[in-house]
Design a protein around this motif. Structure first.
Motif, PDB file in Angstrom:
ATOM      1  N   UNK A 310       0.845  -1.383  -0.032  1.00 27.51           N
ATOM      2  CA  UNK A 310      -0.011  -0.029   0.076  1.00 27.51           C
ATOM      3  C   UNK A 310       0.759   1.270   0.013  1.00 27.51           C
ATOM      4  N   UNK A 315      -0.820   4.820  -0.896  1.00 27.99           N
ATOM      5  CA  UNK A 315      -2.193   4.395  -0.313  1.00 27.99           C
ATOM      6  C   UNK A 315      -2.109   4.596   1.200  1.00 27.99           C
ATOM      7  N   UNK A 317      -3.342   3.171   3.509  1.00 26.32           N
ATOM      8  CA  UNK A 317      -4.393   2.241   3.838  1.00 26.32           C
ATOM      9  C   UNK A 317      -4.240   1.913   5.419  1.00 26.32           C
ATOM     10  N   UNK A 318      -4.977   2.645   6.297  1.00 26.54           N
ATOM     11  CA  UNK A 318      -5.048   2.434   7.831  1.00 26.54           C
ATOM     12  C   UNK A 318      -5.516   1.131   8.181  1.00 26.54           C
ATOM     13  N   UNK A 319      -6.638   0.469   7.161  1.00 20.15           N
ATOM     14  CA  UNK A 319      -6.968  -0.629   7.751  1.00 20.15           C
ATOM     15  C   UNK A 319      -6.216  -1.604   7.753  1.00 20.15           C
ATOM     16  N   UNK A 320      -5.142  -1.739   6.967  1.00 17.40           N
ATOM     17  CA  UNK A 320      -3.948  -2.789   6.751  1.00 17.40           C
ATOM     18  C   UNK A 320      -3.253  -2.440   8.200  1.00 17.40           C
ATOM     19  N   UNK A 322      -4.237  -1.168  11.031  1.00 24.76           N
ATOM     20  CA  UNK A 322      -5.026  -2.007  12.320  1.00 24.76           C
ATOM     21  C   UNK A 322      -5.085  -3.447  12.158  1.00 24.76           C
ATOM     22  N   UNK A 323      -5.254  -3.964  11.100  1.00 23.16           N
ATOM     23  CA  UNK A 323      -5.463  -5.492  10.907  1.00 23.16           C
ATOM     24  C   UNK A 323      -4.109  -6.124  11.415  1.00 23.16           C
ATOM     25  N   UNK A 324      -3.070  -5.459  11.114  1.00 20.47           N
ATOM     26  CA  UNK A 324      -1.696  -6.194  11.348  1.00 20.47           C
ATOM     27  C   UNK A 324      -1.577  -5.974  13.179  1.00 20.47           C
ATOM     28  N   UNK A 350     -10.451   3.972  16.543  1.00 24.36           N
ATOM     29  CA  UNK A 350     -10.663   2.424  15.729  1.00 24.36           C
ATOM     30  C   UNK A 350     -11.485   2.866  14.516  1.00 24.36           C
ATOM     31  N   UNK A 351     -11.685   4.204  14.008  1.00 25.20           N
ATOM     32  CA  UNK A 351     -12.671   4.129  12.860  1.00 25.20           C
ATOM     33  C   UNK A 351     -12.102   5.351  12.132  1.00 25.20           C
ATOM     34  N   UNK A 352     -12.877   5.733  11.150  1.00 21.62           N
ATOM     35  CA  UNK A 352     -12.435   6.854  10.194  1.00 21.62           C
ATOM     36  C   UNK A 352     -12.387   8.037  10.626  1.00 21.62           C
ATOM     37  N   UNK A 356      -8.299  11.046   4.276  1.00 25.72           N
ATOM     38  CA  UNK A 356      -7.261  10.368   3.827  1.00 25.72           C
ATOM     39  C   UNK A 356      -6.449  11.089   2.795  1.00 25.72           C
TER      40      UNK A 356
ATOM     41  N   UNK B  50      -8.341 -12.273  14.756  1.00 23.88           N
ATOM     42  CA  UNK B  50      -7.768 -10.809  14.498  1.00 23.88           C
ATOM     43  C   UNK B  50      -8.562  -9.853  15.716  1.00 23.88           C
ATOM     44  N   UNK B  82     -14.025  -1.767  11.108  1.00 27.55           N
ATOM     45  CA  UNK B  82     -13.281  -0.380  11.701  1.00 27.55           C
ATOM     46  C   UNK B  82     -14.292   0.494  11.329  1.00 27.55           C
ATOM     47  N   UNK B 122     -12.065  -2.254   4.029  1.00 28.36           N
ATOM     48  CA  UNK B 122     -12.126  -1.969   5.584  1.00 28.36           C
ATOM     49  C   UNK B 122     -12.351  -0.497   5.444  1.00 28.36           C
ATOM     50  N   UNK B 394      -2.017  -5.055  -5.071  1.00 27.57           N
ATOM     51  CA  UNK B 394      -2.063  -4.741  -3.688  1.00 27.57           C
ATOM     52  C   UNK B 394      -1.479  -3.160  -3.562  1.00 27.57           C
TER      53      UNK B 394
END
Lengths: 399, 399
Positions: A310, A315, A317-320, A322-324, A350-352, A356, B50, B82, B122, B394
């Motif tokens: 990303x 990009x 990509x904060x979702x990636x 958080x998921x890590x 933990x959300x938007x 971005x 997760x 999220x 996400x 990706x």
């Protein structure tokens, strides 16, 4: 400036024919030698924790056990890993050659006080006649000036594009260091090697403790692609030769800070020269319950291929991210965690979060801040993005 | 054949406008519904570990806690991860819509017995009017034939190129399953979802135990790129409707074997359709001290980017395999370990073995065998190579 910055050290870097010549036919330096001329011969080393250790690592682990080393010999052009008993014999022979040639030159050295480092492909034997001849040339060209240090720092490079050196000084001491490799690993698995010299008056035990702490907060937080080498080695040698050295010993706090600074500069230089990388990424985890947990969270993100691709694609990509972090067991609440990329808090609670599109990823340097809100500790992991050039570099060349 | 292979289930798959239309303007199916018409309503689920869990995972964890589920609704086009409290409310509303529409159609269902799964990006909210309208269409088109099962298996796809289904049967039972995603993860982080139905007579407790064991040896050993999703879900539902079912209950041993077979077929299908992959790689670790250690060694190799790029480059680089195993703490001796790639033992006793040029990596399928010589256990991890297409997929699309 390099390993010869400190008083009490000589160095050399020569071309022995272990590496292929440059495109214009010029032979490349591939054997380096660093000699401690004393009066102290104190040394410490941090070696790879990979259980598949290369022959030179197995050898150096024995050499360093008494806290003394007179010299370190390093070769590029072959890692001498997974080469069995014959490979270990090659390392032993190399150390004996260093000891014999240094002794002939008037410096009485035992082979068991010679550290050995190798870097290059795994699973191939070294060209021993070439290497032994290179050691002889290195002994014959030892010098204590900047050029000698520069030659040594060049001889340890594999696919690095620049030499990596750093220096620091304090009350009655100088520290000089060189390093190679890491970052995106080279075909066949490159190696992270570093040699650091100091003219401080310091015991082997104190030097060992200072080195371990410095490595913990520097090289061990540089994680370019999650792959641990069979050859990683960081060596520190102290000569006690500084003219203003306090015979009672260096101020350990001041020395520790300076040594960590040298290691951090070298670690950052490795990440900055990572092959195939388009971005250097500092992942700073703040407000963690402990420093270890901050490191764990940052390392999980640094090892996510989805996050790394990303960033390559610019990009945020904060979702990636958080998921890590969510795959770890560090203390944090998924409903309160915040994440910023290059100063923009795009994930809040933990959300938007902020827009971005405000994140600018055009610079090479990227800073990710992860606020765990679980304590007061922090740590920064350095890594790189995952790019087409990384895939090319590590797949297109057979090793 | 899919989730409607077993007696006692209806299914549907409709286009609700959550996914962008195909290039020719055709709307894509994006809402699936699977309904258990009984007589039993037993269910079990394995959800992502997760800690950043998506709203539908949090919801389904509650629904499944009593071992009963009447239906599962699945949407592609958005992961609902999220998204905070509003996202959780969206999931709740979706379950209520399923319950209300099924009840209107004559099947009395409570929202708290409706499992929910979502897959897609996400950090974005779902288009709820479209989703709720899609649920109504799905209820109105429920069927128990193959077409209905096929439509459901199509509606859960994201960037998958083919549907993934599997069936098995035994004495008085049928098992049918569908799955999506995994492999190289899609832009924004795809999700591995699977729904498995059976007409066996089996208690919720036995179904849960059988599902956990089946997942352990199938989906949990498919590790395409080491990145764990926030939405991973595998659901099993039992209707007990098979005409030849033993009212006293299915033979659990036979059922366990059949369920594991269905899960392994689906897991292999996910790896085979992994985006950007050029090779499917089975890493079989043999003669390990324990099955867990065999899995740990295989997973370390499966997560080595250097190994994965080497396979992409058709390079049987056993040094990268050994260095990955060396990072683990599993029982093995670096001086005795053997490694084969596609049948050629290129590493013997931790060193150079047979001629590496004998290894043919032109096929899509690659088998690595790691002989730890530490016991009698074994396990196989399925993974993919790391390719330019993975990086492109990706990084090139902003999510």
């Amino acid at each position: 400036m390099s390993v010869t910055a400190a008083y009490g050290f000589t160095a050399a870097g020569v071309a022995a024919g272990l590496k292929s010549p440059a495109e214009d036919g010029t032979a490349k330096r591939d054997v380096a030698l660093v000699v401690n001329t004393g009066p102290l011969k104190h040394a410490a080393a941090v070696l790879t924790t990979n259980r598949v250790s290369a022959a030179p690592v197995l050898w150096s682990r024995q050499v360093i056990s008494d806290g003394r080393a007179d010299a370190v010999v390093l070769n590029s052009g072959g890692a001498n890993a997974c080469t069995g008993a014959p490979g270990f014999a090659d390392t032993h022979t190399t150390a004996e050659q260093v000891a014999e040639k240094l002794s002939s030159a008037g410096q009485d050295v035992s082979a068991t006080d010679v550290l050995v480092c190798s870097t290059g492909l795994i699973g191939v034997r070294l060209d021993m006649p070439a290497l032994l001849s290179g050691v002889e040339s290195a002994v014959n060209t030892l010098g204590e000036d900047d050029d000698a240090g520069a030659a040594a720092s060049e001889a340890i490079l594999t696919t690095d594009t620049v030499t990596k050196t750093a220096t620091a000084s304090g009350s009655g001491f100088t520290i000089g260091g060189m390093a190679k490799g890491a970052g995106m690993l080279a075909p066949g698995m490159a190696t992270m090697l570093s040699v650091i010299t100091t003219d401080a008056v310091i015991s082997a035990e104190a030097l060992d403790a200072a080195l371990r702490e410095a490595v913990r907060v520097s090289f061990n937080r540089a994680d370019s692609d999650g792959c641990m080498s069979t050859n990683d080695t960081v060596i520190a040698m102290a000569s006690g030769a500084h003219p203003d050295a306090d015979p009672a010993g260096v101020n350990l706090t001041e020395f520790q800070t300076a040594l960590a600074e040298v290691c951090q500069t070298l670690a950052a230089a490795l990440i900055a020269d990572a092959e195939g990388a388009h971005h250097e990424i500092a992942i700073r985890t703040i407000n963690a319950a402990t420093e270890d947990e901050a490191e764990t969270a940052g390392r999980a993100v640094a090892r996510s291929n989805l996050f790394k691709t990303a960033i390559f694609g610019r990009d945020p990509n904060w979702g990636r991210i958080l998921s890590a972090v969510g795959t770890t067991d560090v203390a944090f609440d998924p409903m309160t965690i915040d994440v910023a990329v290059n100063g923009v808090w795009i994930c809040r609670a933990g959300g938007i979060g902020e827009d971005r599109s405000l994140v600018d990823l055009s610079d090479r340097l990227v800073e990710v801040v992860i606020d765990l809100k679980a304590g007061e500790a922090e740590a920064t992991i350095l890594t790189n993005d995952l790019t087409h050039d990384y895939v090319h570099e590590n797949s297109a060349y057979s090793s």
